[in-house]
Enzyme design. Structure first.
Site, PDB file in Angstrom:
ATOM      1  N   TRP A  51       0.833  -1.210   0.000  1.00  0.00           N
ATOM      2  CA  TRP A  51       0.000   0.000   0.000  1.00  0.00           C
ATOM      3  C   TRP A  51       0.865   1.256   0.000  1.00  0.00           C
ATOM      4  O   TRP A  51       0.573   2.226  -0.695  1.00  0.00           O
ATOM      5  CB  TRP A  51      -0.955   0.008   1.194  1.00  0.00           C
ATOM      6  CG  TRP A  51      -1.987  -1.075   1.137  1.00  0.00           C
ATOM      7  CD1 TRP A  51      -2.176  -2.090   2.028  1.00  0.00           C
ATOM      8  CD2 TRP A  51      -2.986  -1.267   0.118  1.00  0.00           C
ATOM      9  NE1 TRP A  51      -3.214  -2.898   1.632  1.00  0.00           N
ATOM     10  CE2 TRP A  51      -3.732  -2.420   0.476  1.00  0.00           C
ATOM     11  CE3 TRP A  51      -3.319  -0.581  -1.054  1.00  0.00           C
ATOM     12  CZ2 TRP A  51      -4.791  -2.891  -0.308  1.00  0.00           C
ATOM     13  CZ3 TRP A  51      -4.380  -1.063  -1.831  1.00  0.00           C
ATOM     14  CH2 TRP A  51      -5.094  -2.195  -1.449  1.00  0.00           C
ATOM     15  N   ASP A  62      -1.140   6.661   6.584  1.00  0.00           N
ATOM     16  CA  ASP A  62      -2.212   5.766   6.158  1.00  0.00           C
ATOM     17  C   ASP A  62      -2.472   4.843   7.349  1.00  0.00           C
ATOM     18  O   ASP A  62      -1.654   3.986   7.678  1.00  0.00           O
ATOM     19  CB  ASP A  62      -1.773   4.970   4.927  1.00  0.00           C
ATOM     20  CG  ASP A  62      -2.820   3.952   4.477  1.00  0.00           C
ATOM     21  OD1 ASP A  62      -3.843   3.792   5.165  1.00  0.00           O
ATOM     22  OD2 ASP A  62      -2.601   3.312   3.421  1.00  0.00           O
ATOM     23  N   LYS A  87     -11.956  -1.622   7.531  1.00  0.00           N
ATOM     24  CA  LYS A  87     -11.198  -2.571   8.344  1.00  0.00           C
ATOM     25  C   LYS A  87     -11.525  -2.433   9.826  1.00  0.00           C
ATOM     26  O   LYS A  87     -11.817  -3.416  10.478  1.00  0.00           O
ATOM     27  CB  LYS A  87      -9.704  -2.402   8.095  1.00  0.00           C
ATOM     28  CG  LYS A  87      -9.305  -3.099   6.803  1.00  0.00           C
ATOM     29  CD  LYS A  87      -8.230  -2.437   6.034  1.00  0.00           C
ATOM     30  CE  LYS A  87      -8.146  -3.059   4.637  1.00  0.00           C
ATOM     31  NZ  LYS A  87      -7.407  -2.228   3.708  1.00  0.00           N
TER      32      LYS A  87
HETATM   33  C1  LIG Z   1      -6.917  -1.762   2.641  1.00  0.00           C
HETATM   34  C2  LIG Z   1      -5.844  -0.755   2.657  1.00  0.00           C
HETATM   35  C3  LIG Z   1      -5.766   0.233   1.669  1.00  0.00           C
HETATM   36  C4  LIG Z   1      -6.727   0.313   0.507  1.00  0.00           C
HETATM   37  O1  LIG Z   1      -7.947   0.774   0.933  1.00  0.00           O
HETATM   38  P1  LIG Z   1      -9.144   1.096  -0.059  1.00  0.00           P
HETATM   39  O2  LIG Z   1     -10.127   1.744   0.846  1.00  0.00           O
HETATM   40  O3  LIG Z   1      -9.595  -0.219  -0.636  1.00  0.00           O
HETATM   41  O4  LIG Z   1      -8.640   2.003  -1.122  1.00  0.00           O
HETATM   42  C5  LIG Z   1      -4.764   1.168   1.780  1.00  0.00           C
HETATM   43  N1  LIG Z   1      -3.884   1.147   2.792  1.00  0.00           N
HETATM   44  C6  LIG Z   1      -3.936   0.208   3.757  1.00  0.00           C
HETATM   45  C7  LIG Z   1      -2.937   0.235   4.866  1.00  0.00           C
HETATM   46  C8  LIG Z   1      -4.918  -0.771   3.713  1.00  0.00           C
HETATM   47  O5  LIG Z   1      -4.971  -1.705   4.683  1.00  0.00           O
END
Ligand SMILES: *Cc1c(COP(=O)(O)O)cnc(C)c1O
Length: 360
Positions: free
Chosen positions: A102, A172, A196
């Site tokens: 990511w 993030d 999540k």
């Molecule tokens: C799941 C995830 C993403 C992607 O998220 P989306 O909402 O599907 O774009 C980005 N960064 C991390 C750390 C993730 O776990």
């Protein structure tokens, strides 16, 4: 069929009391005679939900006064672009700490708009550790410094945050927001997809320090400007209303449990149950360097592909589902976000013990 123990990495399980409340309010939310899904985002009932969700984020995360909470769409992936479009203000340079796929994707998007300096990467070992940072590699004139606090796919997390001096730290936090206590004042911007640890897919949370809101790169579409969303209280256009409503119920559930600090305590307890077992098992093995282990995503393997497949199949039949690891790591991964109860992790470990006995 009974509910299963769902170890999905995302979208992932939600607390049962939240689902029950949503069910109870499905046909008539707060005397409106309708579901939140059917409601105008300009209605009084909805606006109250919206503002409560924002207030609860501020309260539970201890967000200082000079930050805005934005409720957006597009997932964390859209933030990979929105961050550079909005934060490339001076040098159009950013530092990226590449600790997973990511982070790598985020850096690749930023590269389209400016200069990306990769300060460190752990790609050499399929991201199974957090590399040491050398501050002499940081760009003192960077517009921001990007990190991923928890690496969902590989099961690592940052246990310390880099000291970026005056360079705003951007995180993030998609897979560990609200799972442990963070000092928000250390960050310029935090973003997270909700699916999540917060609620249903469709909602993206952005927490941004006010001085970073303003001018954007030339050509930035209006909808991608933090300023328009901040000025309109995230009601510039239709927000993901139902996802925000369920997120609000999740925030209330966390508050009732004692807040993020209480949540963190439970998360440490859960992770320890699984790690302690992995560390003494003769067949199961964790894949991550112990000091960098995640509290949320726990990857592990058996000695052969056949055993991995057998375990996943038998676990699934017993109601332990979505344990297959990410295709880049293989093996298994148990995602144990806030909503996973201690009993779920304990039951999984009991099942693993039984499997170990039968397959030694
Ligand atoms: C799941 C995830 C993403 C992607 O998220 P989306 O909402 O599907 O774009 C980005 N960064 C991390 C750390 C993730 O776990």
């Amino acid at each position: 069929m009974d509910r299963v123990f769902n170890f999905s990495a995302g979208p992932s399980m939600l607390p049962v009391p939240v689902l029950e409340r949503a069910q109870k309010e499905m046909l008539n939310c707060n005397g409106s005679g309708m579901s939140v899904m059917e409601m105008s985002h300009r209605s009084k009932v909805y606006e109250e939900i919206h503002n409560q969700a924002i207030a609860l984020f501020k309260e539970l995360m201890g967000i200082p006064e000079n930050y805005k909470v934005l409720l957006l769409q597009g997932g964390a992936s859209l933030q990979f672009s929105m961050v550079p479009l909005n934060l490339f203000k001076s040098s159009k340079k950013a530092d990226y700490f590449v600790t997973g796929m990511w982070a790598k994707k985020a850096a690749a998007e930023a590269k389209r708009f400016g200069t990306v300096n990769v300060v460190a990467s752990s790609e050499d070992k399929v991201f199974n550790y957090i590399p040491e940072l050398d501050p002499s590699k940081f760009s003192p004139d960077a517009d921001y410094f990007h990190v991923t606090t928890n690496n969902t796919i590989y099961g690592t997390r940052l246990t310390t945050l880099p000291d970026t001096k005056n360079v705003p730290l951007v995180a993030d936090m998609s897979s560990n927001i609200l799972s442990q206590v963070y000092d928000v004042s250390k960050f310029g911007l935090i973003y997270a997809g909700a699916q999540k640890n917060v609620g249903p897919a469709g909602l993206t949370i952005v927490i941004i320090r006010e001085d970073l809101i303003g001018e954007t790169m030339e050509g930035t579409p209006t909808i991608l400007k933090y300023k328009i969303h901040a000025d309109e209280n995230s009601l510039y256009h239709t927000p993901p209303t139902y996802s925000i409503y369920v997120a609000k119920l999740v925030l209330e559930w966390i508050k009732e449990l004692g807040g993020v600090a209480a949540m963190e305590k439970i998360n440490i307890e859960k992770a320890n149950i699984l790690y302690n077992y992995l560390d003494q098992s003769s067949v199961f093995k964790g894949t991550v360097v112990p000091k960098d282990r995640s509290l949320m995503n726990i990857p592990f393997i058996l000695p052969t592909e056949e055993l991995n497949a057998k375990f996943i199949k038998e676990a699934s039949a017993k109601g332990f589902v979505n344990l297959k690891g990410h295709r880049s790591v293989g093996g298994m991964r148990a995602s144990i976000y806030n909503a996973m109860p201690v009993e779920g992790v304990q039951a999984l470990v009991d099942f693993m013990k039984k499997f170990e006995m039968e397959n030694k």
